[in-house]
Scaffold this active site. Structure first.
Site, PDB file in Angstrom:
ATOM      1  CB  SER A 159     -11.397 -10.601  38.845  1.00 30.09           C
ATOM      2  OG  SER A 159     -10.971 -10.263  37.543  1.00 30.09           O
ATOM      3  CG  ASP A 176      -4.137  -5.859  36.882  1.00 30.01           C
ATOM      4  OD1 ASP A 176      -4.846  -5.527  35.908  1.00 30.01           O
ATOM      5  OD2 ASP A 176      -4.568  -6.525  37.846  1.00 30.01           O
ATOM      6  CG  HIS A 234      -8.145  -6.488  38.134  1.00 30.45           C
ATOM      7  ND1 HIS A 234      -7.171  -7.353  37.705  1.00 30.45           N
ATOM      8  CD2 HIS A 234      -9.312  -7.169  38.059  1.00 30.45           C
ATOM      9  CE1 HIS A 234      -7.722  -8.519  37.382  1.00 30.45           C
ATOM     10  NE2 HIS A 234      -9.018  -8.436  37.595  1.00 30.45           N
TER      11      HIS A 234
END
Ligand SMILES: *[C@@H]1O[C@H](CO)[C@@H](O)[C@H](O)[C@H]1NC(C)=O
Ligand SMILES: *[C@@H]1O[C@H](CO)[C@@H](O)[C@H](O)[C@H]1NC(C)=O
Ligand SMILES: *[C@@H]1O[C@H](CO)[C@@H](O)[C@H](O)[C@H]1NC(C)=O
Ligand SMILES: *[C@@H]1O[C@H](CO)[C@@H](O)[C@H](O)[C@H]1NC(C)=O
Ligand SMILES: *[C@@H]1O[C@H](CO)[C@@H](O)[C@H](O)[C@H]1NC(C)=O
Ligand SMILES: *[C@@H]1O[C@H](CO)[C@@H](O)[C@H](O)[C@H]1NC(C)=O
Length: 444
Positions: A168, A419, A422
């Site tokens: 990702s 998070d 990312h």
């Protein structure tokens, strides 16, 4: 303006000796001349600086540059395309440098101007209040980067395929690349499509595809479709099985790989030597990640050597994308109570090396294996260190997961919900792509 002035001068010069008014206008004339000389001087300084900048990047002594290189405006496409820039990329380590705030050139695009940006990493749209994280430019220590030029990059990609392969984080980088180039393509000639395994950006205007291929371990694993959304399952890999994925990579002109984050969950990983994932538990065994990481990367380089024509395809490997999950890593007074959720600035104190827990041993294995190829050269995109400074650039509370934003209650629990893997877009992955573009643009 200039014509008016010279006209005025001829008219008045006839009367000059006769009137006081004429004397005043001759002073005026001198003043004009001084101003023009000054302006010319300033222009000269500017051009000289530009010349330095371009010269620096090309790794030349600027004095040796032919005159037509002086002005960036005069620089034709062919000159920018010069193969010689490859030399500069070898001479100047573009991955060693520092972050400088540059609100003029960054961000490279606006969040709401990129229709292809998914909500997932669109932090401003998701309520992130600060935006300074979008405005940092990477300044290599020994040279300067040319300003990112989307048209030039697309021209180089005309009729070609660029593919990002990995997890990702690479999807994050692929989205960034799409946003960086998309504004220069006329609307109606660009499309985005998704399959279970791939996301494909296509432009008719340039006959170019920029795609992303999901393979978080590069080799086959139970994290591949159709199971990939089940992130809770313990990963199992088949370390020698790559051709099922690989057959989809063969016709690309530029291949950019990564694999890291999924390796860092545990010290061991489940391995399946034969059979299939439907029946995995009985037959899989656990092996240390270092042994497996190396085995998998060797499977991958063997595949490259056997399947890639180095005269056609350029191969890249992106180094680890770091995380910022313990504030004590950068804040000496901080106990490890926070993750990255309060960060609005990069780590700017460069006097001691940053350690945010990136697995150096995995990096070393990746460096060693990518260096070991013989037929196919793999360019190592060494983005780890520059990214380690960027504690401010993660999506933290402002990414969306499965289409929903964090609730206020979830925001009270950053341990679980922030998070720090990312990255917001526009943001850090744009810089990774600026560097990748240098290699693409300078390819002969
Ligand atoms: C990557 O860049 C860092 C920071 O400049 C440097 O310390 C390191 O040696 C580089 N690694 C490789 C493999 O080039
Ligand atoms: C588009 O590019 C592909 C290669 O990726 C090539 O085979 C094809 O002929 C090109 N089509 C046009 C219309 O140029
Ligand atoms: C699972 O593996 C066992 C042992 O190899 C085999 O006998 C069985 O048929 C397999 N089951 C499935 C559903 O593949
Ligand atoms: C690549 O091109 C060079 C020079 O044209 C040639 O000698 C070499 O055989 C080619 N390599 C492959 C793998 O086609
Ligand atoms: C930078 O870090 C060094 C070492 O931790 C410290 O001694 C110094 O005071 C810091 N400088 C600033 C400006 O914070
Ligand atoms: C990488 O290669 C160097 C030099 O061959 C070796 O000393 C080192 O142990 C290797 N590192 C790993 C992690 O394999």
């Amino acid at each position: 303006m200039f014509n008016q002035f010279s006209l005025m001068f001829t008219n008045q010069s006839n009367k000059m000796k006769q009137t006081g008014a004429a004397k005043r206008s001759s002073y005026l004339y001198v003043l004009y001349v001084v101003i023009i000389v000054l302006l010319l001087f300033l222009l000269g300084c500017y051009l000289y600086n530009e010349k330095q900048r371009i010269g620096q990047f090309q790794g030349f002594k600027t004095d040796n540059l032919p005159e037509e290189h002086i002005s960036p405006l005069q620089q034709s496409k062919e000159e920018k395309d010069k193969k010689i820039d490859l030399v500069a990329l070898k001479v100047c380590d573009v991955f060693t440098g520092k972050w400088v705030l540059d609100e003029v050139t960054h961000p490279l695009y606006k969040e709401d101007e990129c229709e292809f940006l998914s909500e997932w990493v669109a932090c401003t749209r998701n309520g992130r209040p600060d935006s300074k994280y979008q405005k940092w430019r990477w300044q290599p220590r020994d040279c300067s980067l040319p300003r990112f030029d989307a048209k030039l990059l697309l021209e180089k990609l005309r009729g070609k395929k660029l593919m990002f392969i990995g997890d990702s984080i690479h999807y994050n980088q692929w989205q960034s690349m799409v946003c960086m180039v998309q504004s220069t393509i006329s609307s109606g000639t660009k499309t985005l499509s998704h399959t279970a395994q791939m996301s494909i950006f296509n432009t008719e205007e340039y006959n170019t595809t920029i795609s992303f291929y999901w393979a978080p371990f590069l080799v086959e694993s139970n994290a591949d479709p159709p199971d990939k959304r089940d992130g809770k399952r313990e990963p199992i890999i088949m370390p020698r099985s790559i051709s099922k994925h690989g057959k989809n990579w063969k016709d690309a002109d530029f291949l950019v790989f990564n694999t890291y984050t999924w390796w860092t969950r545990h010290s061991k990983i489940k391995v399946l030597r034969q059979g299939s994932f439907t029946n995995e538990t009985k037959e899989s065994n656990e092996v240390g990640i270092y042994i497996m990481y190396e085995e998998v990367l060797r499977t991958w380089t063997n595949w490259l050597e056997q399947n890639i024509d180095p005269n056609r395809t350029s191969v890249f490997f992106s180094s680890m994308s770091p995380t910022h999950v313990r504030s004590s890593d950068w804040d000496v007074n901080g106990r490890a109570t926070r993750k990255c959720e309060k960060e609005t600035e990069p780590i700017l104190n460069m006097s001691k090396p940053v350690d945010v827990g990136t697995n150096r041993r995995l990096r070393e294995i990746a460096v060693n294996v990518t260096k070991s190829t013989t037929k196919v050269h793999v360019t190592f995109l060494n983005v780890t260190t520059m990214s380690e400074f960027r504690k401010d650039a993660h999506t933290s509370f402002y990414g969306s997961r499965s289409g929903s934003l964090l609730t206020p209650v979830q925001k009270l629990d950053p341990r679980t919900f922030a998070d720090c893997y990312h990255w917001c877009l526009p943001g850090l992955p744009d810089t990774w792509n600026e560097l990748l573009s240098l290699y693409i643009i300078n390819k002969s």
